[in-house]
Design an enzyme around this catalytic site. Structure first.
Site, PDB file in Angstrom:
ATOM      1  CD1 TRP A 102      20.643  24.550 -26.496  1.00 45.02           C
ATOM      2  CD2 TRP A 102      20.246  26.680 -27.304  1.00 45.02           C
ATOM      3  NE1 TRP A 102      19.258  24.627 -26.648  1.00 45.02           N
ATOM      4  CE2 TRP A 102      18.948  25.821 -27.212  1.00 45.02           C
ATOM      5  CE3 TRP A 102      20.246  27.701 -28.108  1.00 45.02           C
ATOM      6  CZ2 TRP A 102      17.754  26.522 -27.314  1.00 45.02           C
ATOM      7  CZ3 TRP A 102      19.066  28.432 -28.295  1.00 45.02           C
ATOM      8  CH2 TRP A 102      17.829  27.862 -27.979  1.00 45.02           C
ATOM      9  CG  ASP A 172      24.615  27.530 -22.338  1.00 43.79           C
ATOM     10  OD1 ASP A 172      23.953  27.729 -21.605  1.00 43.79           O
ATOM     11  OD2 ASP A 172      24.355  27.517 -23.614  1.00 43.79           O
ATOM     12  CE  LYS A 196      15.574  26.071 -21.935  1.00 43.29           C
ATOM     13  NZ  LYS A 196      16.873  26.482 -23.039  1.00 43.29           N
TER      14      LYS A 196
HETATM   15  C1  LIG Z   1      17.426  27.203 -23.970  1.00 48.49           C
HETATM   16  C2  LIG Z   1      18.949  27.374 -24.199  1.00 48.49           C
HETATM   17  C3  LIG Z   1      19.482  28.545 -24.485  1.00 48.49           C
HETATM   18  C4  LIG Z   1      18.681  29.679 -24.938  1.00 48.49           C
HETATM   19  O1  LIG Z   1      18.217  30.200 -24.036  1.00 48.49           O
HETATM   20  P1  LIG Z   1      17.315  31.655 -24.098  1.00 48.49           P
HETATM   21  O2  LIG Z   1      17.075  32.227 -22.514  1.00 48.49           O
HETATM   22  O3  LIG Z   1      15.899  31.298 -24.914  1.00 48.49           O
HETATM   23  O4  LIG Z   1      18.107  32.547 -24.968  1.00 48.49           O
HETATM   24  C5  LIG Z   1      20.846  28.239 -24.618  1.00 48.49           C
HETATM   25  N1  LIG Z   1      21.717  27.321 -24.243  1.00 48.49           N
HETATM   26  C6  LIG Z   1      21.096  26.204 -23.627  1.00 48.49           C
HETATM   27  C7  LIG Z   1      21.935  25.261 -23.386  1.00 48.49           C
HETATM   28  C8  LIG Z   1      19.632  26.015 -23.704  1.00 48.49           C
HETATM   29  O5  LIG Z   1      19.048  25.040 -23.279  1.00 48.49           O
END
Ligand SMILES: *Cc1c(COP(=O)(O)O)cnc(C)c1O
Length: 360
Positions: A102, A172, A196
């Site tokens: 990511w 993030d 998540k």
């Molecule tokens: C799942 C995830 C993403 C991507 O998320 P989307 O909503 O599918 O774009 C980005 N960063 C992390 C840390 C993730 O676990």
């Protein structure tokens, strides 16, 4: 049909209490006569759901008053582009920490608009640890520093927030938002996809300090400009109404259980059982380094790929679902977010003990 224990990394398991509440109100939301899905986003009923969700999140994360909370479309991945488009000054340079897939995607996107300096990386060991960070690594002239608090695929978490001085810190937090306490005032901005640890897919959360809004690059599309959404209370266009409603129910669920500090304690306990077992097992081992381990995503392997496959198959038959590791790393991964009940982790550890005895 009973519910299974779903260890999926995302979209992930939701609290059954939340699903039941949504089910009860699905066809007729509290006597309004329509489903939340069918409501105008500007109706008083929906505005109350929407503002309630913002207030609950603000309270859960103790968000200071000089930050804005936005509910946006496009997942966390859109933020990879929105961050540089909005936070780059005419210098157009930022520091990034690379701790996995990511982070890499965020770096690739920022490089399209400016200069990215990767100050630290754990790529040398397939991202199974968090690199040592010190404040002198960072460029005091950078527009911002970006990092990923929890690395969903490799099961690592920053043990502490990097000290970046007065440069805005962007995180993030997709896979551990609301799982542990963070001091929001240490960040310029936080973002997270909901699927998540918050709710269903379809909404991304952005928490941004006011002074970082309103300086987007000229090329920034209107829908990608934070100012557009701040000025319109996330209602410049139709927001992901049902996903926000579900997120609000999850916020309420966390509040009812005592908030993020309580969740953190339970998460440490759940992950602790799993790591204790892995550390003492002769068949299984965890792949993330101690000191970098996540309480949310626990990747592990057995002694062979054949045995891994057998384990995943038999666990699934026993109602322990989606334990296959990410396609890029293989092995197994148990995602044990807030909504994974204590009983789910206990059942997994018991199953692993049994599997170990039978496959010595
Ligand atoms: C799942 C995830 C993403 C991507 O998320 P989307 O909503 O599918 O774009 C980005 N960063 C992390 C840390 C993730 O676990």
């Amino acid at each position: 049909m009973p519910r299974v224990f779903n260890f999926s990394a995302g979209p992930a398991t939701l609290p059954v209490e939340v699903l039941e509440k949504a089910q009860k109100d699905l066809v007729d939301y509290q006597g309004v006569g329509v489903s939340v899905m069918e409501m105008s986003h500007r109706s008083p009923e929906y505005m109350s759901i929407f503002n309630g969700a913002i207030e609950k999140l603000k309270s859960l994360m103790s968000v200071p008053d000089n930050y804005k909370i936005l509910f946006l479309h496009g997942g966390a991945s859109s933020q990879f582009g929105m961050v540089p488009l909005n936070l780059f000054s005419e210098k157009r340079k930022a520091d990034y920490i690379n701790t996995g897939a990511w982070s890499k995607k965020a770096i690739a996107e920022a490089k399209r608009y400016g200069t990215v300096n990767v100050v630290a990386s754990s790529a040398d060991k397939t991202f199974n640890y968090i690199p040592a960070i010190s404040s002198d690594m960072f460029d005091p002239e950078a527009d911002y520093v970006h990092f990923t608090t929890n690395n969903t695929i490799y099961g690592t978490t920053f043990p502490e927030i990097p000290d970046v001085g007065s440069v805005p810190l962007v995180a993030d937090m997709s896979s551990n938002i609301l799982a542990q306490e963070y001091d929001i005032s240490k960040f310029g901005m936080i973002y997270a996809g909901a699927q998540k640890n918050i709710g269903p897919a379809g909404v991304a959360i952005v928490i941004i300090r006011e002074d970082l809004v309103g300086n987007a690059l000229d090329i920034c599309p209107i829908m990608f400009n934070y100012k557009t959404h701040v000025d319109n209370g996330s209602m410049f266009n139709t927001p992901p109404t049902y996903a926000v409603y579900m997120a609000g129910l999850v916020f309420e669920w966390v509040l009812e259980r005592g908030g993020v500090a309580v969740m953190q304690k339970i998460n440490e306990q759940k992950a602790g059982w799993l790591y204790d077992f892995l550390d003492n097992s002769s068949l299984f081992s965890g792949t993330a380094e101690k000191g970098s381990r996540s309480t949310m995503n626990v990747p592990f392997v057995s002694t062979s790929e054949e045995l891994d496959a057998k384990f995943i198959k038999e666990a699934s038959v026993a109602g322990l679902k989606t334990l296959k590791g990410h396609r890029s790393v293989g092995g197994m991964r148990a995602s044990i977010y807030n909504a994974m009940p204590v009983e789910g982790v206990k059942a997994l550890v018991d199953f692993m003990k049994d599997f170990e005895l039978k496959n010595k």
